[in-house]
Design a protein around this motif. Structure first.
Motif, PDB file in Angstrom:
ATOM      1  N   PHE A  42      42.361  64.053  32.334  1.00 38.01           N
ATOM      2  CA  PHE A  42      43.668  64.012  32.997  1.00 38.01           C
ATOM      3  C   PHE A  42      44.455  62.811  32.484  1.00 38.01           C
ATOM      4  CE2 PHE A  42      40.763  61.702  35.711  1.00 38.01           C
ATOM      5  CZ  PHE A  42      41.475  60.581  36.096  1.00 38.01           C
ATOM      6  N   ALA A  43      45.766  62.970  32.517  1.00 43.27           N
ATOM      7  CA  ALA A  43      46.664  61.954  31.973  1.00 43.27           C
ATOM      8  C   ALA A  43      47.071  60.973  33.059  1.00 43.27           C
ATOM      9  CB  ALA A  43      47.893  62.614  31.363  1.00 43.27           C
ATOM     10  N   SER A 205      54.816  53.213  34.154  1.00 39.71           N
ATOM     11  CA  SER A 205      55.414  52.614  32.964  1.00 39.71           C
ATOM     12  C   SER A 205      55.711  53.655  31.904  1.00 39.71           C
ATOM     13  CB  SER A 205      54.465  51.567  32.374  1.00 39.71           C
ATOM     14  OG  SER A 205      53.338  52.197  31.813  1.00 39.71           O
ATOM     15  N   HIS A 206      56.662  53.309  31.043  1.00 40.55           N
ATOM     16  CA  HIS A 206      56.898  54.107  29.844  1.00 40.55           C
ATOM     17  C   HIS A 206      55.878  53.746  28.779  1.00 40.55           C
ATOM     18  CE1 HIS A 206      60.400  56.081  31.260  1.00 40.55           C
ATOM     19  NE2 HIS A 206      61.141  54.999  31.361  1.00 40.55           N
ATOM     20  N   ALA A 207      55.640  52.450  28.598  1.00 44.56           N
ATOM     21  CA  ALA A 207      54.675  51.944  27.601  1.00 44.56           C
ATOM     22  C   ALA A 207      54.853  52.665  26.268  1.00 44.56           C
ATOM     23  CB  ALA A 207      53.247  52.095  28.104  1.00 44.56           C
ATOM     24  N   ASP A 208      56.125  52.694  25.807  1.00 43.04           N
ATOM     25  CA  ASP A 208      56.437  53.364  24.540  1.00 43.04           C
ATOM     26  C   ASP A 208      55.998  54.829  24.548  1.00 43.04           C
ATOM     27  OD1 ASP A 208      57.521  51.028  23.475  1.00 43.04           O
ATOM     28  OD2 ASP A 208      55.563  50.339  22.799  1.00 43.04           O
ATOM     29  N   ASP A 209      56.099  55.448  25.721  1.00 43.06           N
ATOM     30  CA  ASP A 209      55.777  56.867  25.881  1.00 43.06           C
ATOM     31  C   ASP A 209      54.332  57.189  25.543  1.00 43.06           C
ATOM     32  OD1 ASP A 209      58.231  57.717  26.869  1.00 43.06           O
ATOM     33  OD2 ASP A 209      59.088  57.814  24.876  1.00 43.06           O
ATOM     34  N   LEU A 210      53.429  56.272  25.856  1.00 37.29           N
ATOM     35  CA  LEU A 210      52.005  56.523  25.684  1.00 37.29           C
ATOM     36  C   LEU A 210      51.374  56.848  27.033  1.00 37.29           C
ATOM     37  CD1 LEU A 210      50.890  53.700  23.219  1.00 37.29           C
ATOM     38  CD2 LEU A 210      51.356  56.094  22.701  1.00 37.29           C
ATOM     39  N   LEU A 211      50.389  57.727  27.011  1.00 36.44           N
ATOM     40  CA  LEU A 211      49.633  58.077  28.209  1.00 36.44           C
ATOM     41  C   LEU A 211      48.160  57.758  27.980  1.00 36.44           C
ATOM     42  CD1 LEU A 211      51.112  61.581  29.100  1.00 36.44           C
ATOM     43  CD2 LEU A 211      51.442  59.477  30.400  1.00 36.44           C
ATOM     44  N   ARG A 212      47.506  57.302  29.034  1.00 33.46           N
ATOM     45  CA  ARG A 212      46.055  57.194  29.003  1.00 33.46           C
ATOM     46  C   ARG A 212      45.464  58.569  29.316  1.00 33.46           C
ATOM     47  NH1 ARG A 212      44.335  51.653  29.872  1.00 33.46           N
ATOM     48  NH2 ARG A 212      46.088  50.351  30.535  1.00 33.46           N
ATOM     49  N   ILE A 213      44.513  59.009  28.519  1.00 35.66           N
ATOM     50  CA  ILE A 213      43.800  60.252  28.795  1.00 35.66           C
ATOM     51  C   ILE A 213      42.410  59.854  29.281  1.00 35.66           C
ATOM     52  CG2 ILE A 213      43.057  62.472  27.926  1.00 35.66           C
ATOM     53  CD1 ILE A 213      46.111  61.991  27.899  1.00 35.66           C
ATOM     54  N   VAL A 214      42.131  60.105  30.536  1.00 34.15           N
ATOM     55  CA  VAL A 214      40.898  59.656  31.172  1.00 34.15           C
ATOM     56  C   VAL A 214      39.864  60.773  31.124  1.00 34.15           C
ATOM     57  CG1 VAL A 214      39.867  58.754  33.286  1.00 34.15           C
ATOM     58  CG2 VAL A 214      42.204  58.104  32.659  1.00 34.15           C
ATOM     59  N   ILE A 215      38.685  60.430  30.631  1.00 36.02           N
ATOM     60  CA  ILE A 215      37.580  61.390  30.501  1.00 36.02           C
ATOM     61  C   ILE A 215      36.343  60.752  31.115  1.00 36.02           C
ATOM     62  CG2 ILE A 215      36.292  62.850  28.896  1.00 36.02           C
ATOM     63  CD1 ILE A 215      38.535  61.859  26.798  1.00 36.02           C
ATOM     64  N   HIS A 216      35.656  61.471  31.983  1.00 30.55           N
ATOM     65  CA  HIS A 216      34.419  60.974  32.587  1.00 30.55           C
ATOM     66  C   HIS A 216      33.240  61.691  31.916  1.00 30.55           C
ATOM     67  CE1 HIS A 216      36.400  58.561  35.627  1.00 30.55           C
ATOM     68  NE2 HIS A 216      37.232  59.576  35.840  1.00 30.55           N
ATOM     69  N   VAL A 217      32.460  60.936  31.156  1.00 31.10           N
ATOM     70  CA  VAL A 217      31.402  61.492  30.315  1.00 31.10           C
ATOM     71  C   VAL A 217      30.069  61.427  31.050  1.00 31.10           C
ATOM     72  CG1 VAL A 217      30.218  61.287  28.090  1.00 31.10           C
ATOM     73  CG2 VAL A 217      32.672  60.746  28.270  1.00 31.10           C
ATOM     74  N   PRO A 218      29.307  62.543  31.117  1.00 29.16           N
ATOM     75  CA  PRO A 218      28.010  62.546  31.809  1.00 29.16           C
ATOM     76  C   PRO A 218      27.026  61.566  31.162  1.00 29.16           C
ATOM     77  CG  PRO A 218      28.738  64.778  31.332  1.00 29.16           C
ATOM     78  CD  PRO A 218      29.656  63.869  30.596  1.00 29.16           C
ATOM     79  N   LEU A 275      54.071  65.791  28.163  1.00 31.06           N
ATOM     80  CA  LEU A 275      53.037  65.589  29.177  1.00 31.06           C
ATOM     81  C   LEU A 275      53.528  64.591  30.210  1.00 31.06           C
ATOM     82  CD1 LEU A 275      49.699  65.354  27.156  1.00 31.06           C
ATOM     83  CD2 LEU A 275      50.379  67.156  28.729  1.00 31.06           C
ATOM     84  N   TYR A 276      53.020  64.726  31.421  1.00 31.62           N
ATOM     85  CA  TYR A 276      53.377  63.809  32.494  1.00 31.62           C
ATOM     86  C   TYR A 276      52.099  63.241  33.101  1.00 31.62           C
ATOM     87  CZ  TYR A 276      57.923  66.096  32.137  1.00 31.62           C
ATOM     88  OH  TYR A 276      59.109  66.590  31.680  1.00 31.62           O
ATOM     89  N   PRO A 277      52.169  62.048  33.672  1.00 32.89           N
ATOM     90  CA  PRO A 277      51.001  61.526  34.397  1.00 32.89           C
ATOM     91  C   PRO A 277      50.521  62.544  35.419  1.00 32.89           C
ATOM     92  CG  PRO A 277      52.673  59.816  34.177  1.00 32.89           C
ATOM     93  CD  PRO A 277      53.304  61.091  33.690  1.00 32.89           C
ATOM     94  N   GLY A 278      49.219  62.759  35.443  1.00 28.96           N
ATOM     95  CA  GLY A 278      48.639  63.751  36.341  1.00 28.96           C
ATOM     96  C   GLY A 278      48.328  65.069  35.654  1.00 28.96           C
ATOM     97  N   ALA A 279      48.782  65.251  34.395  1.00 28.02           N
ATOM     98  CA  ALA A 279      48.494  66.501  33.673  1.00 28.02           C
ATOM     99  C   ALA A 279      46.989  66.672  33.521  1.00 28.02           C
ATOM    100  CB  ALA A 279      49.179  66.484  32.311  1.00 28.02           C
ATOM    101  N   TYR A 280      46.532  67.927  33.665  1.00 25.82           N
ATOM    102  CA  TYR A 280      45.099  68.233  33.637  1.00 25.82           C
ATOM    103  C   TYR A 280      44.772  69.043  32.390  1.00 25.82           C
ATOM    104  CZ  TYR A 280      40.522  69.953  35.104  1.00 25.82           C
ATOM    105  OH  TYR A 280      39.181  70.245  35.163  1.00 25.82           O
ATOM    106  N   GLY A 281      43.620  68.745  31.795  1.00 24.14           N
ATOM    107  CA  GLY A 281      43.198  69.500  30.616  1.00 24.14           C
ATOM    108  C   GLY A 281      41.728  69.289  30.336  1.00 24.14           C
ATOM    109  N   ARG A 282      41.353  69.488  29.058  1.00 26.49           N
ATOM    110  CA  ARG A 282      39.968  69.339  28.620  1.00 26.49           C
ATOM    111  C   ARG A 282      39.926  68.508  27.353  1.00 26.49           C
ATOM    112  NH1 ARG A 282      41.513  73.354  30.653  1.00 26.49           N
ATOM    113  NH2 ARG A 282      42.496  74.113  28.736  1.00 26.49           N
ATOM    114  N   ALA A 283      38.885  67.721  27.244  1.00 25.16           N
ATOM    115  CA  ALA A 283      38.697  66.880  26.065  1.00 25.16           C
ATOM    116  C   ALA A 283      37.348  67.206  25.438  1.00 25.16           C
ATOM    117  CB  ALA A 283      38.759  65.401  26.450  1.00 25.16           C
TER     118      ALA A 283
END
Length: 362
Positions: A42-43, A205-218, A275-283
């Motif tokens: 998720f973003a 933040s805009h942070a130059d239009d960068l998003l953190r993509i958070v992944i929780h790895v088993p 993409l917006y903060p809170g977007a859901y997907g798969r990595a």
């Protein structure tokens, strides 16, 4: 005279070829293999601030609303807290009194220093007694102490004014960075309680239009995880767009509740990638990769006593060959030891073939 042997004896003495098992074989193949893990992603905004109030009062001005872009330092809201202003003004007055007292003490000290100097000269000339000189010194010490006390009082008064001024400043809520207002939980006229923990506004933040993509790895995959691992991203909001990234940060600690490790990739937003903060997907993270691994189909590997073996056909007979399995990709597995390549490995037979069994290859 000719003797004929019974047919049953002929079968025992000369086995028929039809009784020899026929097997399919495969040659171990070198191929690129990789270990991957696919997990929810998720973003998040690069920075998020939940803005509350340090002071109690009534919301006098609310200058922003959701979706509004703001610059760092821009005023978001103003809390009306007249009692803080009154306290600050009273402390300013106390500081002015302390400053006046310091001026008076300084003047007194200068006068006492001059008088003490004069008396000590008279003592040297035997014009006055030594006792008079000692009394002058004591008077000077007292004047110095009073002057130092006045300096301390002024410093304390200045500190109280500074503290009160800071509290008045806290009544004005400002943006800590460039960003956009994503939530508003307050209206003009609302009473807010200082340090209550209530979020009045949320800023992403805009942070130059960068998003953190958070992944929780088993946990089972976390041991392979490294900064720089390639990541392929797919988001529900962008079904036909595959994004490339890499692991930028790893928490290096497992969450005790989930036994997962937080990892972060970075994604850029643009006209195509909205993409917006809170977007859901798969990595899909490529944890390990080898270009020339020796592989076999998973069905060619068997287990005896919990240890992996393969059936190798040598000289028409079955040999039980112990092997070591490396990467397991489901349909294919890597063989890290036990085979050199070029062997004829029995493929996909259900029957157990004891070592030394005669077989034919079909």
């Amino acid at each position: 005279m000719k003797f004929l042997l019974p047919l049953s004896l002929l079968a025992i003495s000369f086995p028929l070829a039809a009784n020899v098992p026929s097997v399919r074989v495969i040659i171990p193949e070198s191929r690129p293999v990789s270990v991957t893990t696919t997990q929810p992603a998720f973003a998040e905004a690069f920075h998020t601030a939940e803005i509350g109030s340090r002071v109690s009062g009534v919301v006098g001005e609310l200058k922003v609303d959701i979706g509004q872009e703001v610059a760092k330092g821009e005023i978001l809201a103003v809390i009306s807290a007249p009692e803080l202003v009154a306290r600050r003004d009273a402390l300013v007055a106390e500081k002015e009194v302390a400053a006046t007292q310091l001026v008076a003490q300084k003047a007194n000290l200068e006068a006492v220093e001059a008088e003490t100097g004069r008396i000590l000269e008279l003592v040297k000339a035997n014009s006055v007694t030594a006792k008079a000189g000692e009394e002058a010194k004591k008077k000077l010490a007292s004047a110095k102490a009073q002057h130092k006390g006045a300096e301390a009082q002024l410093e304390a008064a200045a500190a109280r004014v500074s503290e009160a001024g800071a509290m008045v400043g806290f009544a004005t809520l400002r943006a800590p960075f460039d960003g956009v207002v994503t939530s508003r939980n307050v209206d003009p006229g609302d009473l807010v309680v200082g340090d209550s923990g209530k979020t009045l506004l949320t800023l992403a933040s805009h942070a130059d239009d960068l998003l953190r993509i958070v992944i929780h790895v088993p946990e089972k995959d976390a041991r392979f995880l490294d900064v720089g691992d390639a990541v392929e991203l797919a988001f529900d909001s962008l079904p036909r767009l595959a994004l490339k990234s890499s692991i930028q940060r790893i928490s290096a600690s497992l969450d005790p509740k989930t036994q997962r490790m937080r990892a972060e990739a970075v994604c850029s937003r643009n006209d195509e990638v909205r993409l917006y903060p809170g977007a859901y997907g798969r990595a899909t993270i490529i944890l390990e990769k080898k270009e020339d691994a020796l592989t076999l189909p998973a069905g060619a590997v068997r287990f005896e006593g919990g240890k992996p073996i393969v059936y190798v056909v040598t000289g028409g007979k079955v040999v039980h060959q112990p092997v070591t399995i490396g990467y397991d990709q489901g349909q294919w597995v890597e063989i890290t030891s036990g085979l050199k390549g070029g062997e004829q490995v029995v493929l996909g037979t259900i029957d157990r073939l004891p070592a030394g069994t005669d077989v034919t290859i079909r």
